[in-house]
Design a protein around this motif. Structure first.
Motif, PDB file in Angstrom:
ATOM      1  N   ARG A 192      45.532   4.123 -64.510  1.00 64.32           N
ATOM      2  CA  ARG A 192      45.762   5.080 -65.791  1.00 64.32           C
ATOM      3  C   ARG A 192      45.382   4.923 -66.662  1.00 64.32           C
ATOM      4  O   ARG A 192      44.501   5.405 -67.858  1.00 64.32           O
ATOM      5  N   ALA A 193      45.343   3.089 -67.121  1.00 65.94           N
ATOM      6  CA  ALA A 193      44.970   2.695 -68.556  1.00 65.94           C
ATOM      7  C   ALA A 193      43.719   3.223 -68.744  1.00 65.94           C
ATOM      8  O   ALA A 193      43.021   3.437 -69.511  1.00 65.94           O
ATOM      9  N   MET A 213      41.505   5.924 -67.519  1.00 66.12           N
ATOM     10  CA  MET A 213      41.630   7.161 -67.495  1.00 66.12           C
ATOM     11  C   MET A 213      42.574   7.392 -69.126  1.00 66.12           C
ATOM     12  O   MET A 213      41.488   8.203 -69.506  1.00 66.12           O
ATOM     13  N   GLU A 214      43.319   6.991 -69.190  1.00 66.89           N
ATOM     14  CA  GLU A 214      44.528   7.574 -69.942  1.00 66.89           C
ATOM     15  C   GLU A 214      43.005   7.054 -71.780  1.00 66.89           C
ATOM     16  O   GLU A 214      43.010   8.358 -72.354  1.00 66.89           O
ATOM     17  N   ALA A 216      40.133  10.016 -71.428  1.00 64.49           N
ATOM     18  CA  ALA A 216      41.301  10.868 -72.084  1.00 64.49           C
ATOM     19  C   ALA A 216      41.444  10.570 -73.324  1.00 64.49           C
ATOM     20  O   ALA A 216      40.859  12.042 -74.030  1.00 64.49           O
ATOM     21  N   TYR A 250      39.031  13.142 -75.460  1.00 68.19           N
ATOM     22  CA  TYR A 250      39.729  15.012 -77.023  1.00 68.19           C
ATOM     23  C   TYR A 250      39.959  14.215 -78.167  1.00 68.19           C
ATOM     24  O   TYR A 250      40.279  15.598 -78.528  1.00 68.19           O
ATOM     25  N   ILE A 262      47.639   5.837 -79.524  1.00 65.68           N
ATOM     26  CA  ILE A 262      48.012   6.669 -79.061  1.00 65.68           C
ATOM     27  C   ILE A 262      48.722   6.276 -78.049  1.00 65.68           C
ATOM     28  O   ILE A 262      49.657   6.615 -77.340  1.00 65.68           O
ATOM     29  N   ARG A 263      47.836   5.066 -77.420  1.00 68.82           N
ATOM     30  CA  ARG A 263      48.802   4.890 -75.893  1.00 68.82           C
ATOM     31  C   ARG A 263      49.760   3.687 -76.248  1.00 68.82           C
ATOM     32  O   ARG A 263      50.899   3.956 -74.992  1.00 68.82           O
TER      33      ARG A 263
END
Lengths: 260, 183, 183
Positions: C93-94, C96-97, C100, C104, C116-117
């Motif tokens: 997940r880290a 992929m985030e 992303a 974006y 952001i994270r």
């Protein structure tokens, strides 16, 4: 309720089914808490779980629950990143500012929660984006690109040669050979040499030619005439062609100088 | 009818798998495509049909040591190879100097070239340049042995993007005492 | 008649090149297939015809960021994926985030991603994405330390079957509140 570690899903939906109280076997709890990507992820989960309105977060509820989870993390000696502790401090600060008497006109920016809300929304957007990207078919996985075989015929291109390469080679030759060092090679001479080849080529295929036939009357006629004439003289001087004329003012013939 | 659909669908799966594999697929590989049990004989029959389906098309289904693969028909391969041509290394100094002598001093014999360069000429060099259609024989010099006279071709001018030899840059002689021919 | 033959032959060459490429072919790549001069418009027309020819078949001709490619139709993909179930490692997940955020919000620095994270970034994550050729450094932000600015590559778009970033899925945050992100 016993929680199998295999039940733990990464996405938020599966997590929301977890028990509200924290009676989770310690080893499962560790895995569970590790599934959060960070304090923002944990906060989002808590907001969802408690049905809190993101635009009007009840800071007391959120802060208390957050602290509870962080305590649990500490208790099981989960290596707690500084990020979680930093968030604790931020939450407590917001909570206390909320307790202060409100000014008459409350602007959005004056809301102590504004920055937190902005960050939560941005993080959630990116979290969802990550899920979308994860689910898209990708080359190498669910997306296969045509890749049939073909006979790799060796299509070898000969080396490229530029005019500069050629000139460099010629300069090298001149430097070493000290040949013909008494004049520079002008454009005119190059033209003459080119025409020598042209005339020779023509005589080669046609045998004998009338002198006048060797001069075309196309564009740049006069210039070519001179060059061509010089070429023929040079060919004659080098003994490469034979020029014959039966009588004065009769037709002049050119032919390759055959020895016989 | 149902069976026929299934067979048609299996053929589609097979075709797509073979076109995207990037390497030959063995029968074992292909059996993994289907969740249901498929006989090897069925698979072979399907491969045979596929082979026929593609008979007049751009690819052919062939069997090689490690399995089956689609490959471009031979007459199309040479086109595809054009996309990634390998370029030969640069010409040697000897080749370039020979070419320069022929360009600037044509028509010349092999003996002339040797005199100018001061070394014996490797016949391979002239052959290379003739094969490239950059030089050709335009005559013989009428001396004993009647040596060939070499000159550059039109093709050479085209490849160097020249309209005529006179567009070659003038080379200043090192002695610089020169009396230009066109003075 | 002659012209028709030539067009038909060109289409065959194109099809064979695209079926064997293993990666997208740009118009420039495809122009190299033909020794004669071919207009881009002609090429586009041929590609359009090819696309239609394959409409009911196993592959589809698609345009992605760097060019055109044939790929297996979606309903066949899952069968083919069965052959190599472990080919593609699933990213955490880290990862992929992080991807992303770069996709974006590009161009972004490592600091932006951490903001952001809400967690410190593991340098290994960026390395993984760079190695996959999905992101690269496109510059430095002119602040102390001159941190690198990351952006996604064309290869990333190709791999996700996209022509441009504008084709990325729209992302709504907290959709239940109906509040637009940039409000």
């Amino acid at each position: 309720m016993l929680l199998e570690t295999t039940d733990i899903k990464i996405n938020g939906e599966a997590l929301s089914e977890l028990p509200q109280d924290l009676y989770i076997p310690p080893n499962a709890l560790e895995v569970y808490l590790e599934t959060f990507e960070g304090p923002l992820d944990l906060l989002l989960y808590l907001i969802r779980k408690n049905n809190l309105d993101i635009l009007n977060i009840q800071m007391a509820v959120l802060t208390d629950q957050y602290m509870l989870y962080v305590e649990k993390m500490k208790a099981i000696k989960l290596e707690l990143a500084a990020d979680y502790l930093l968030m604790s401090a931020m939450l407590i600060e917001i909570k206390s500012r909320m307790l202060l008497p409100k000014p008459e006109e409350v602007e959005d920016e004056d809301d102590p929660r504004a920055e937190l809300v902005r960050r939560l929304m941005e993080y959630e957007a990116m979290k969802l984006a990550a899920q979308e990207l994860d689910e898209m078919p990708k080359v190498g996985g669910e997306l296969q690109v045509a890749h049939a075989y073909y006979q790799h015929v060796a299509e070898i291109k000969p080396p490229e040669v530029s005019v500069d390469d050629l000139v460099a080679a010629w300069k090298n030759v001149l430097k070493r050979a000290k040949l013909n060092s008494h004049h520079k090679l002008g454009r005119a001479e190059l033209s003459v040499r080119e025409h020598m080849s042209i005339v020779l080529r023509r005589l080669q295929s046609e045998g004998m030619c009338e002198f006048s036939e060797l001069f075309d009357h196309g564009e740049g006629y006069l210039q070519k005439l001179v060059v061509n004439f010089l070429a023929i003289l040079e060919l004659s001087k080098e003994g490469l062609v034979k020029i014959t004329q039966q009588a004065a003012f009769s037709t002049i013939y050119l032919q390759v100088n055959n020895a016989e | 009818m149902k069976e026929l659909d299934k067979i048609a669908e299996m053929k589609q799966v097979l075709e797509a798998a073979l076109l995207t594999a990037g390497q030959p697929l063995s029968l074992e590989d292909m059996l993994k495509l289907f969740s249901s049990r498929v006989e090897r004989a069925t698979l072979r029959m399907l491969l045979d049909e596929l082979k026929q389906d593609w008979e007049d098309k751009t690819m052919e289904l062939v069997q090689v040591a490690t399995g089956y693969r689609f490959q471009a028909k031979a007459h199309l391969s040479s086109y595809i190879a054009r996309m990634n041509p390998e370029r030969q290394p640069k010409y040697s100094r000897a080749v370039m100097e020979t070419l320069a002598i022929i360009a600037y001093r044509q028509p010349v014999t092999r003996g002339d070239i040797e005199d100018i360069r001061g070394v014996a000429a490797n016949p391979n060099i002239l052959r290379q340049l003739i094969e490239r259609d950059w030089i050709d024989v335009v005559g013989q010099r009428e001396v004993p042995g009647r040596p060939s006279l070499y000159a550059t071709t039109k093709h050479f001018l085209d490849d160097l993007n020249l309209r005529s030899l006179s567009e070659l840059p003038q080379v200043e002689d090192f002695s610089q005492t020169g009396m230009p021919l066109d003075a």
